[in-house]
Write an enzyme that holds these catalytic residues in place. Sequence first.
Site, PDB file in Angstrom:
ATOM      1  N   ASN A   1       0.866  -1.186   0.000  1.00 14.20           N
ATOM      2  CA  ASN A   1       0.000   0.000   0.000  1.00 14.20           C
ATOM      3  C   ASN A   1       0.901   1.234   0.000  1.00 14.20           C
ATOM      4  O   ASN A   1       1.522   1.535   1.008  1.00 14.20           O
ATOM      5  CB  ASN A   1      -0.895  -0.020   1.252  1.00 14.20           C
ATOM      6  N   TRP A   2       0.947   1.904  -1.149  1.00 15.14           N
ATOM      7  CA  TRP A   2       1.878   3.035  -1.278  1.00 15.14           C
ATOM      8  C   TRP A   2       1.363   4.323  -0.648  1.00 15.14           C
ATOM      9  O   TRP A   2       2.092   5.300  -0.593  1.00 15.14           O
ATOM     10  CB  TRP A   2       2.141   3.295  -2.762  1.00 15.14           C
TER      11      TRP A   2
ATOM     12  N   GLU B   1      -5.680  -5.349  10.458  1.00 13.59           N
ATOM     13  CA  GLU B   1      -4.648  -4.337  10.653  1.00 13.59           C
ATOM     14  C   GLU B   1      -4.897  -3.597  11.964  1.00 13.59           C
ATOM     15  O   GLU B   1      -5.661  -2.616  12.001  1.00 13.59           O
ATOM     16  CB  GLU B   1      -4.696  -3.319   9.513  1.00 13.59           C
TER      17      GLU B   1
ATOM     18  N   GLY C   1       2.628  -1.364   4.335  1.00 14.00           N
ATOM     19  CA  GLY C   1       2.594   0.057   4.010  1.00 14.00           C
ATOM     20  C   GLY C   1       4.005   0.579   3.792  1.00 14.00           C
ATOM     21  O   GLY C   1       4.604   0.411   2.720  1.00 14.00           O
ATOM     22  N   GLY C   2       4.573   1.199   4.820  1.00 13.83           N
ATOM     23  CA  GLY C   2       5.879   1.863   4.718  1.00 13.83           C
ATOM     24  C   GLY C   2       6.959   1.028   4.039  1.00 13.83           C
ATOM     25  O   GLY C   2       7.670   1.520   3.154  1.00 13.83           O
TER      26      GLY C   2
HETATM   27  C1  PEP Z   1      -0.925   0.008   5.986  1.00  9.02           C
HETATM   28  O1  PEP Z   1      -0.849   1.135   5.531  1.00  9.02           O
HETATM   29  O2  PEP Z   1      -1.917  -0.673   5.729  1.00  9.02           O
HETATM   30  C2  PEP Z   1       0.167  -0.496   6.816  1.00  9.02           C
HETATM   31  C3  PEP Z   1       0.074  -1.708   7.284  1.00  9.02           C
HETATM   32  O3  PEP Z   1       1.209   0.356   7.029  1.00  9.02           O
HETATM   33  P1  PEP Z   1       2.621  -0.016   7.724  1.00  9.02           P
HETATM   34  O4  PEP Z   1       3.118  -1.287   7.099  1.00  9.02           O
HETATM   35  O5  PEP Z   1       3.503   1.158   7.410  1.00  9.02           O
HETATM   36  O6  PEP Z   1       2.368  -0.187   9.182  1.00  9.02           O
END
Ligand code: PEP
Length: 254
Positions: free
Chosen positions: A10-11, A167, A234-235
């Site tokens: 997920n950008w 999440e 995400g990141g």
């Molecule tokens: C997300 O944006 O869904 C996510 C899981 O972000 P991160 O991996 O940065 O925690």
Amino acid sequence: MGRDRIVIGNWKMYKTSREAADYIEHLAKKIEGCSTRVYLAVPYTSIASASNTAKQSGILIGAQNMNDARDGAFTGEIAAMMLKEAGADFVILGHSERRRIFNESDEFIHRKVIRALSDDLQTVLCVGETGAEREEGKTEEVLLRQIESALQDVPDKAHEKVILAYEPVWAIGTGKTATAQAAQEAHAYCRKCLEQIFGKRKSGHISILYGGSVNPDKVKEIVKQKDIDGVLVGGASLDPDTLAAIIHQCEGKR
Ligand code: PEP
């Protein structure tokens, strides 16, 4: 149950179309021969070029949000059929950043889910409790509410296009990954909720992914868990080498 391994990047609001194309070419080379299914949720403006670039690679391109209406006077919004036309195969709905920053309600998310599925977009539904809700012992209550409200009245067979992402909000972008055991417990509960809605046979085909500060060091232990079918990243997905490393850690028999 024979569910595939899935990794979704997920950008968020990062990367131009040009950067997206370079990234995808690079990632595709790094994961050649991998059996994990790879999805990238890119900004709207990159969907068309990203899906063109990704064509031969098997990487699926999708969006991070959409409106529930077919079309209409909704300035700044985007419809499912527009995403499809641009080349999107899927859409993320109910992400905690949409729920929290943009005040999206369970009802609104439900309407979007129905629209996305009716317009033939795979739907990645995100659910998860906040840190305060977990401390108050409300994790299951929150998961049940979010899953039931979003997936009620899903048309027959459309469950085949649903992916669930657990999440925990306290783990997103914080560097605090849930322990593999805590994640497994939440996933087992999510699966129970899906069974209540769709029955055992149909729900058994729905993949449940974990998301929240996933990185290459932590992912292996997470995807070893019985009810965890992959990860939403995400990141760490912003760098193709890091995402490739995560994908490689996910390879192997389920
Ligand atoms: C997300 O944006 O869904 C996510 C899981 O972000 P991160 O991996 O940065 O925690």
